[in-house]
Design an enzyme around this catalytic site. Structure first.
Site, PDB file in Angstrom:
ATOM      1  N   GLY A  32      -3.150  -3.876  -5.447  1.00 42.68           N
ATOM      2  CA  GLY A  32      -3.987  -2.883  -5.762  1.00 42.68           C
ATOM      3  C   GLY A  32      -5.775  -3.357  -5.758  1.00 42.68           C
ATOM      4  CD  GLU A  33      -6.029  -9.517  -6.134  1.00 45.38           C
ATOM      5  OE1 GLU A  33      -7.322  -9.853  -6.553  1.00 45.38           O
ATOM      6  OE2 GLU A  33      -4.688  -9.669  -6.264  1.00 45.38           O
ATOM      7  CG  HIS A  34      -7.336  -1.530  -2.804  1.00 48.75           C
ATOM      8  ND1 HIS A  34      -6.224  -1.958  -2.746  1.00 48.75           N
ATOM      9  CD2 HIS A  34      -7.665  -0.392  -3.451  1.00 48.75           C
ATOM     10  CE1 HIS A  34      -5.155  -1.402  -3.104  1.00 48.75           C
ATOM     11  NE2 HIS A  34      -6.078  -0.081  -3.552  1.00 48.75           N
ATOM     12  CB  ALA A  35     -13.545  -0.781  -4.660  1.00 47.98           C
TER      13      ALA A  35
ATOM     14  NE  ARG B 127      -6.972  -0.520  -6.331  1.00 51.61           N
ATOM     15  CZ  ARG B 127      -5.710   0.770  -6.498  1.00 51.61           C
ATOM     16  NH1 ARG B 127      -6.673   1.655  -8.270  1.00 51.61           N
ATOM     17  NH2 ARG B 127      -5.097   1.514  -5.601  1.00 51.61           N
TER      18      ARG B 127
END
Ligand code: TYD
Length: 141
Positions: free
Chosen positions: A49-52, A98
């Site tokens: 989930g390394e994004h926005a 996140r």
């Protein structure tokens, strides 16, 4: 709508047969739930989930096991949460970078989301995220 990420308590009905928790749109979650997804079988040391998201609001629940969630609004707010209780959820408004990591063995992250899947709602580049936040104020376009 939601301003800051927060931990919410979910109902828990417990008796000798075990426990049951539930959540409903607008009763516990301040948005209409349009999608459910879940993350599981995460190997030790991996992160997700390394994004926005530009518009998506979500509720994260550790229905089994535990994991950490790092949040960053690109404007100075940074917070780390540890989720490990099926009767709690982390309400995450749109617009936060996140990262989910350090999943315990067998951990399951259930996510209730305000929109159906839409790749155009993602920002996957951290530098672009910071740039957009710092030029547009709080909103992502
Ligand atoms: P993604 O949201 O990118 O998760 P992560 O950042 O942890 O890798 O999703 C991974 C893949 O799954 C991506 O190719 C899109 C797909 N996906 C769907 O098709 N529907 C969904 O509801 C979600 C959350 C992901």
């Amino acid at each position: 709508m939601m301003e800051r990420p927060e931990i919410i308590s979910l109902p828990k009905v417990k008796d000798v047969r075990g426990s049951l928790s539930f959540t409903e749109s607008f009763t516990h979650v301040p948005f209409d739930i349009r999608r459910v997804y879940y993350i599981y079988d995460v190997p030790g040391g991996e992160s997700r989930g390394e994004h926005a998201h530009k518009a998506l609001n979500q509720l994260f629940i550790a229905v089994s096991g535990g994991f950490f969630v790092d949040l960053d609004d690109g404007l100075g707010y940074k917070q780390t949460f540890y989720l490990s209780r099926p009767d709690q959820g982390l309400l995450l408004p749109k617009g936060y970078w996140r990262k989910l990591y350090n999943f315990t063995s067998g951990a399951v992250c259930l996510v209730l989301a305000s929109e159906v899947y839409d790749e155009t709602d993602y920002i996957r580049d951290y530098h672009q995220f910071i740039h957009e936040k710092q030029t547009n104020g709080h909103s992502l376009s």
